[in-house]
Every structure is written in structure tokens, then in C-alpha cells.
Design an enzyme around this catalytic site. Structure first.
Site: not given
Ligand code: THU
Length: 136
Positions: A89, A92, A55, A44, A57, A46
Site C-alpha cells: 500500500c 508501506c 501491514c 499484518n 511490510e 488488524e
């Protein structure tokens, strides 16, 4: 976890060391098993404009596509900062479904002993427009 997924989990866990998560302090690592048995990881990333966070993934999938791989057999996600398995999420799930078959395994866990074994189809049921996805 089977030996194969344990191996992938170790890659995902190792990738967490590269996670850029100064705001949430929640590291996530993802390991994709490609059709040619190579492994591509992502973390991830940010941003101080929080909504721009990407993210692990999706970053793993983007890295794989950039390296010329488009077909994936399995995805393993490590969330070592949680005390329970954290599932992908919604965004994703949609992106994963673009590149992986509904039967493909998605394993997510906070440790090798605390994980959930699921599939793309379980995570994104009633996949609208699935026939338009280029899953290879
Ligand atoms: N995160 C992921 O990278 N993957 C998930 O499956 C769940 C959430 C990240 C986004 C953000 O950087 C942090 O975890 C907290 O939500």
C-alpha cells in the site's frame, strides 16, 4: 523467482500462519533480507478499529529495527489469499523507502509461480525528500 527469492517467499508464506486478520481474512506475510543475510518476517495485524491495522511490510521493518538491523537488501511479500500478486500500500511504500535504496528489489506474489518483481524506486517514483531518508 530466483532461488534466493524463492527462499524468502517461503519465509513470507510461513509467516502468514501468524497473521492476525480476523476482519479481512486476508493474510499477508513479509520477509526482509537484511544486509547480514539474516531474515526478519512480519505479518499484518488488524484491529476492530479498522484504521489501526498495520501491514505485514511495516511490521517486518519495525521488528527488524527493534532487533538492531537497519539495512535491507530485499523484501518479499506473500499474499496467498489473493489470486494475483498484491503490491504494498502507499503508506508501506513510503516506510519501505526510508530504509531501502530505490534499486532494492521488492517481490510480491500470491504464490511462487504468480509474482511481480519490482523495486523500491518503481513503487515510489519521484521520491520527495529522499535525501533526508536514513537508508544506511
Ligand atoms: N495488507 C498488508 O499487510 N500488506 C499489503 O501489502 C496489502 C494489505 C493487509 C492490510 C489488511 O490487514 C489486509 O491486508 C487487507 O487489506
Amino acid at each position: 523467482m530466483t532461488t534466493e527469492y524463492t527462499y524468502l517467499f517461503k519465509h513470507a508464506l510461513k509467516a502468514c500462519e501468524q497473521s492476525y486478520a480476523p476482519y479481512s481474512k486476508f493474510r499477508v506475510g513479509a520477509a526482509l533480507l537484511c544486509d547480514d543475510d539474516s531474515i526478519i518476517t512480519g505479518v499484518n495485524v488488524e484491529n476492530r478499529s479498522y484504521g489501526l491495522t498495520i501491514c505485514a511490510e511495516r511490521n517486518a521493518i519495525a521488528a527488524a529495527i527493534a532487533s538492531g538491523k537497519k539495512r535491507f537488501k530485499a523484501l518479499v511479500i506473500a499474499t496467498p489469499d489473493a489470486d494475483y500478486p498484491v503490491s504494498p500500500c502507499g503508506a508501506c511504500r513510503q516506510v519501505i523507502s526510508e530504509f531501502m535504496h530505490s534499486s532494492a528489489p521488492v517481490i510480491f506474489g500470491n504464490s511462487e509461480d504468480s509474482y511481480i518483481s519490482s523495486t523500491v524506486g518503481e513503487l515510489l517514483p519521484h521520491d520527495a525528500l529522499h535525501e533526508l531518508a536514513c537508508r544506511g
